[in-house]
Design an enzyme around this catalytic site. Structure first.
Site, short mmCIF file in Angstrom:
data_model
loop_
_atom_site.label_atom_id
_atom_site.label_comp_id
_atom_site.label_asym_id
_atom_site.label_seq_id
_atom_site.Cartn_x
_atom_site.Cartn_y
_atom_site.Cartn_z
N HIS A 65 108.43 55.16 -56.82
CA HIS A 65 108.21 55.67 -58.12
C HIS A 65 108.57 55.12 -59.71
O HIS A 65 108.73 53.32 -59.42
CB HIS A 65 110.15 55.58 -58.02
CG HIS A 65 111.00 56.16 -58.93
ND1 HIS A 65 111.43 56.04 -60.44
CD2 HIS A 65 111.36 57.51 -59.07
CE1 HIS A 65 112.48 56.78 -61.08
NE2 HIS A 65 112.21 57.81 -60.12
N ARG A 82 105.72 61.25 -61.29
CA ARG A 82 105.51 60.22 -61.04
C ARG A 82 104.81 59.50 -60.71
O ARG A 82 104.15 58.83 -60.60
CB ARG A 82 106.82 59.93 -59.87
CG ARG A 82 107.77 60.78 -60.40
CD ARG A 82 109.21 61.09 -59.24
NE ARG A 82 110.57 60.76 -59.51
CZ ARG A 82 111.79 61.07 -59.30
NH1 ARG A 82 111.65 60.42 -56.99
NH2 ARG A 82 112.46 61.48 -59.10
N SER A 92 117.03 56.21 -63.34
CA SER A 92 116.48 57.20 -63.18
C SER A 92 115.34 57.56 -64.15
O SER A 92 115.47 57.25 -65.63
CB SER A 92 117.95 58.35 -63.62
OG SER A 92 117.56 59.52 -64.35
N GLY A 95 123.10 61.00 -38.89
CA GLY A 95 122.89 60.95 -40.47
C GLY A 95 123.74 61.84 -41.44
O GLY A 95 124.03 62.66 -40.80
N HIS A 132 109.79 54.77 -53.17
CA HIS A 132 111.68 55.34 -53.57
C HIS A 132 111.54 55.83 -52.01
O HIS A 132 112.70 56.18 -51.91
CB HIS A 132 110.78 55.43 -54.77
CG HIS A 132 111.68 56.34 -55.09
ND1 HIS A 132 113.69 55.97 -55.22
CD2 HIS A 132 112.55 58.20 -55.87
CE1 HIS A 132 114.45 57.56 -55.41
NE2 HIS A 132 113.80 58.15 -55.82
N LEU A 159 117.19 65.66 -53.86
CA LEU A 159 118.76 66.36 -53.62
C LEU A 159 118.73 67.81 -53.35
O LEU A 159 119.35 68.48 -52.38
CB LEU A 159 120.02 66.26 -55.09
CG LEU A 159 120.29 64.42 -55.69
CD1 LEU A 159 120.78 64.58 -56.91
CD2 LEU A 159 120.06 63.52 -54.18
N GLY A 184 123.90 61.74 -44.68
CA GLY A 184 123.74 62.05 -46.03
C GLY A 184 124.03 63.58 -46.90
O GLY A 184 124.90 64.11 -45.86
N LEU A 185 122.58 64.05 -47.89
CA LEU A 185 123.09 65.26 -48.30
C LEU A 185 122.32 66.10 -47.20
O LEU A 185 123.96 67.35 -47.53
CB LEU A 185 122.29 65.54 -49.40
CG LEU A 185 123.14 64.64 -51.11
CD1 LEU A 185 122.03 64.88 -52.13
CD2 LEU A 185 124.40 65.49 -50.76
N ALA A 186 121.63 65.93 -46.76
CA ALA A 186 121.09 66.89 -45.60
C ALA A 186 122.47 67.04 -43.99
O ALA A 186 122.62 68.16 -43.99
CB ALA A 186 120.07 66.37 -45.33
#
Lengths: 249, 671
Positions: B267, B338, B285, B41, B430, B470, B43-45
């Site tokens: 969400h 949320r 958003s 993976g 979400h 994030l 993504g950001l991580a």
């Protein structure tokens, strides 16, 4: 609505491809284009045929995975969107829609509508970064003020999603809008200055090596770009390249 | 003594991470060259971890199912990233970010992990700016901030409405630098199908090349899973079409405990569903709630008119509108967290006040903000006695500057102009707070197997605050894992390369191949999507925003039934030795069909309401909080960590008791 689809089918990279006709019916105008493709594929799977392979992922216009040349236009007839954001209300009942993959020497077909865009990866690897380690010792984020105008312009250039529509739309299959956007993002920011000379030289050299064509200022890329990246980025890249050519280390 | 050891270091919470880092084992640079790490993976991580580990000198092999790491779904995050920088001088601090996150998570996260997250948050912003991430700035050239739901300060950094994209591209550029240096070997269009353990330790993976169909063996000294959440168990969610739980589920079946699967975030601000053909939902958003006011018509006559299209929302007078969040939660208004906002919208729609044909939508209205900004701009630009039109024009320009891309996206999908008529929104799945159980080092219950980002369970408790995903992804990848993994790998400097020609690899590869052969030879009658949609419907109806014992028991039985039918009757066309998108989906849905049942079981066991998990049996019956969710701290202040034992229904529950030493447990009140 009822539609006829003419779709490029190609079993593998080495196989010959051809256009094949399909019919879909009861398509709602509120469907997205890819949902219409889902309907077709469900139909194909149920009748024991192989579904049409196409790239897609986020379906909200940001990942850059989806492509498709629809009726001769990258991402279809609408402006400022990707194929996954295209809706069927843009088409008329009874229409014949032609669907092809991106066509460019540097983007060979993998299967059906899926192309290989790793040439873009190699261009980014040639210099699309700022050399900074994640040591946690970088200076405070506010240490260097950046004018709002420069930051906004850098952001506009950085909005590129790397989908390749610019290449697919260009009669020369040029990747200069893509490369120009990345070069510009860093050229506009103080953090990008240190490596500016090497970056533009290396990225352009890699672009040429991959077999992308040159820019002849037609501007089709800008028109078809789903993120409306400006042609000015190509001009800025060219300026950066000229500047770089004058500097000898 | 529980089998779970969170390995949280001793000492005051403020010093834990620093002291721990000082004492942790390190691997010297010459030895790092001989150590391989697999990151699944990007993504950001995963991307930030791969880049950081490569910078440190490890040999990294990174895997992504898309054609580039830049496509990961982190890219779709819009609103921003939190950091306790206190640039606004509004009283923010590490402690406050920590406090907000624990409170926002409804006191079901591990204090020490959250404090560390808040502690490293400021560094993330420094790092990203150094990488050339074009965050929004004010006219003085300094970084701008906005506020987000559930908090009282402005600490969210953003890059237009594309913050996730810009952060991911930053991470991607850091990866590219290491790919160019040969320190990351990138495997695009590859999917991990199982993990290989040798002597109890994670030592490799089996992956499928998605272009050729080839099954490959990859070995390493440690394996990092960063494959995101399992929201697509609902079929419809805001996740990307390919987002899946296969890697996380496969490691669960190989010994990694799965924690709190029922903690899933719905969400509030998504674009409502339009029909049965819907393939996914689109999120807008939550930053929109800064300026948008949420309402439904008060009177049923008006609702009817709107649903039938004879009445326009703009025709309704102020007094005929029910701004239900402002009414119920005066202190936080439209900026409640949320889970609270989602349930309130569902409550109004269930009561019949929904504003579209399906009855599942509420309004998000910008008229007041446009007027407010317009009046402000008129003053700034010295326009005296501005006309209403002028004010609206000026106000719309401000709104466009802030949310232009979101408004455009909405208009393309719904075919209505949200500057002129209120947006319609409805909650959608979400983010999944639950995930693979990890200790303070982010290691799972399998030695050498790590899990970071959304895929793990650690930081968000029962509900995640906006702009914190994030933050967690990058904190784990840039600043936490690169330290903690060294502590483990320090014992591996003499191990040498891990061979893939062993019986352990043979066995797992055979399992993977057998399953693929099964799909190719099954010759059933129904498509993969058919089963996925049925699973999604059960999940949404019975394990969705509100859950009860009866529904959850039914859900478990129904999911089991669908799963059995799937294995009998699923049809996968094509062959295994080529690009085969149906085959990819089949494997993922097979795993969702198991995960879904465990999810329902977890929800059944947790007889309390907390965060995103709302049990109808557990609500406040009187007082100011009447009707609000009731948490039961005495019985349920624990993390549910499930051990795999064959059928999901047979999973064994292990409890990690949560201790709150630095924060007092209270009912969340946003009133």
């Amino acid at each position: 609505m009822n539609l006829t689809l003419k779709i490029w089918r190609q079993k593998g990279p080495q196989e010959k491809g051809k256009m094949v006709d399909y019919k879909v019916s009861d398509i709602s105008e509120h469907m997205s284009f890819l949902e219409m493709m889902d309907v077709l594929n469900e139909q194909l799977v149920n009748s024991g045929e192989e579904p049409v392979a196409f790239d897609h992922d986020c379906r909200e216009g940001i990942c850059g995975m989806c492509s498709l040349h629809i009726n001769g236009e990258a991402h279809g007839p609408d402006r400022g969107i990707t194929t996954c954001q295209l809706h069927m209300r843009m088409f008329k009942d009874g229409e014949t829609i032609t669907i092809e993959p991106w066509r460019a020497k540097a983007f060979p077909v993998i299967k059906d509508l899926v192309v290989d865009r790793t040439a873009f990866e190699r261009i980014q690897q040639a210099g699309g970064y700022i050399s900074v380690n994640t040591s946690g010792n970088t200076q405070d984020a506010n240490a260097i003020p950046i004018s709002k105008h420069a930051a906004d312009e850098a952001m506009d250039a950085a909005a590129c999603i790397g989908c390749g529509a610019c290449v697919a739309s260009c009669k020369n299959s040029s990747a200069m809008l893509f490369v120009g956007a990345k070069v510009s993002q860093f050229a506009l920011l103080p953090q990008g200055q240190v490596e500016a000379v090497d970056r533009v030289k290396n990225m352009v050299a890699q672009m040429d090596l991959e077999g992308f064509g040159n820019c002849t200022n037609t501007g089709a890329c800008e028109v078809e770009c789903p993120k409306e990246i400006s042609l000015e980025n190509i001009a800025r890249m060219n300026r950066e390249l000229v500047k770089a050519s004058l500097i000898k280390f | 003594m529980s089998v779970l050891d969170s390995k949280v270091p001793k000492g005051p919470i403020k010093d834990k991470w620093t002291t721990y880092k000082d004492k942790i084992n390190l691997v010297n640079p010459a030895n790092k060259r001989h150590i391989d790490v697999i990151v699944v993976g990007t993504g950001l991580a995963g991307g930030s971890a791969a880049a950081s580990l490569a910078e440190l000198g490890y040999n990294v092999k990174a895997f992504a199912y898309q054609d580039s790491p830049r496509r990961a779904h982190s890219i779709a995050a819009q609103g921003g990233i939190n950091a306790a920088k206190n640039y606004m001088g509004d009283g923010d601090s590490t402690y406050r970010l920590f406090y907000d996150t624990v409170k926002g998570g409804d006191y079901r996260s591990r204090e020490a992990n959250v404090y560390r997250l808040a502690e490293v948050s400021a560094n993330i912003i420094d790092q990203c700016v150094a990488q050339g991430v074009p965050f929004a700035r004010d006219y003085g050239g300094l970084l701008d901030n906005r506020s987000f739901g559930g908090v009282l300060v402005s600490r969210t950094f953003y890059a237009k409405g594309q913050t996730g994209q810009q952060l991911l591209l930053g991470c991607y550029s850091a990866m590219n630098r290491q790919i160019a240096r040969g320190k990351i070997e990138m495997y695009n269009r590859h999917e991990m199908l199982d993990v290989v353990k040798v002597d109890g330790k994670a030592r490799g993976i089996i992956a499928r090349n998605l272009i050729t169909g080839e099954i490959e063996r990859h070995s390493a000294h440690a394996v990092v899973i960063a494959t995101g959440g399992y929201g697509n168990v609902y079929f419809l969610s805001t996740n990307a079409m390919g987002s899946n739980a296969t890697a996380a589920w496969k490691i669960h079946k190989k010994g990694a405990f799965f924690a709190n699967p029922c903690f899933t975030q719905i969400h509030p601000t998504c674009i409502p569903r339009s029909g049965d053909y819907q393939s996914k939902l689109t999120l807008m958003s939550e930053s929109l709630r800064n300026d948008g006011r949420i309402w439904v018509p008060k009177n049923m006559d008006d609702v009817k008119g709107i649903q039938e299209g004879t009445l326009k929302p703009t025709q309704l007078k102020e007094e005929d509108r029910d701004y239900f969040l402002e009414r119920r939660y005066p202190a936080f208004g439209n900026l409640v967290p949320r889970d609270v906002a989602s349930r309130a919208a569902k409550e109004r729609c269930d009561a019949g006040h929904g504003v579209n044909a399906t009855g599942e939508a509420v309004y998000l209205d910008f008229a007041a903000a446009i007027e407010r900004y317009g009046t402000e701009q008129a003053k700034i630009h010295g326009v005296s006695n501005p006309t209403k039109e002028k004010i609206i024009e000026l106000g719309e320009a401000v709104i466009e500057e802030k949310y232009g891309n979101l408004f455009q996206m909405y208009e393309k999908i719904i075919d209505e102009n949200p500057y002129k008529t209120p947006m319609m929104i409805y909650p959608a799945t979400h983010y999944t707070m639950g995930g693979v159980w990890v200790d303070y080092n982010l290691m799972t219950t399998v030695p050498g197997l790590y899990c970071i980002g959304e895929a793990n369970f650690s930081d968000h408790g029962a509900n995640r605050l906006g702009a914190s995903a994030l933050m967690q992804g990058l904190a784990d990848g840039y600043f936490v894992l690169p330290y903690t993994i060294g502590d483990y790998l320090a014992d591996d400097i003499r191990t040498g390369p891990i061979s893939t020609s062993t019986k352990e690899f043979d066995e797992v590869e055979k399992e993977v191949k057998d399953r693929i052969d099964f799909f190719m030879n099954n010759k059933g009658t129904k498509s993969v999507d058919h089963f996925h949609k049925r699973l999604g419907k059960v999940m949404w109806d019975k394990v969705g925003m509100a859950r009860n014992e009866k529904g959850l028991k039914e859900a478990m039985a129904e999911i089991k039934e669908i799963r059995e039918e799937f294995w009998k009757d699923v049809k996968v066309p094509g062959s295994h030795n080529e690009m085969n998108l149906e085959l990819e989906k089949a494997g993922r849905v097979a795993d969702f069909l198991e995960l879904g049942e465990l999810f329902a079981k977890d929800a059944l066991v947790r007889e309390e309401s907390c965060g995103g998990h709302f049990r109808e049996e557990s609500v406040e019956l009187e007082g100011e909080q009447k009707g609000e969710a009731k948490r039961k701290d005495k019985e349920f202040a624990f993390v549910s960590a499930w051990e795999y034992k064959g059928e999901p229904a047979d999973a064994v529950l292990h409890k990690e008791q949560l201790e709150f030493k630095d924060i007092e447990l209270k009912q969340r009140s946003y009133k």
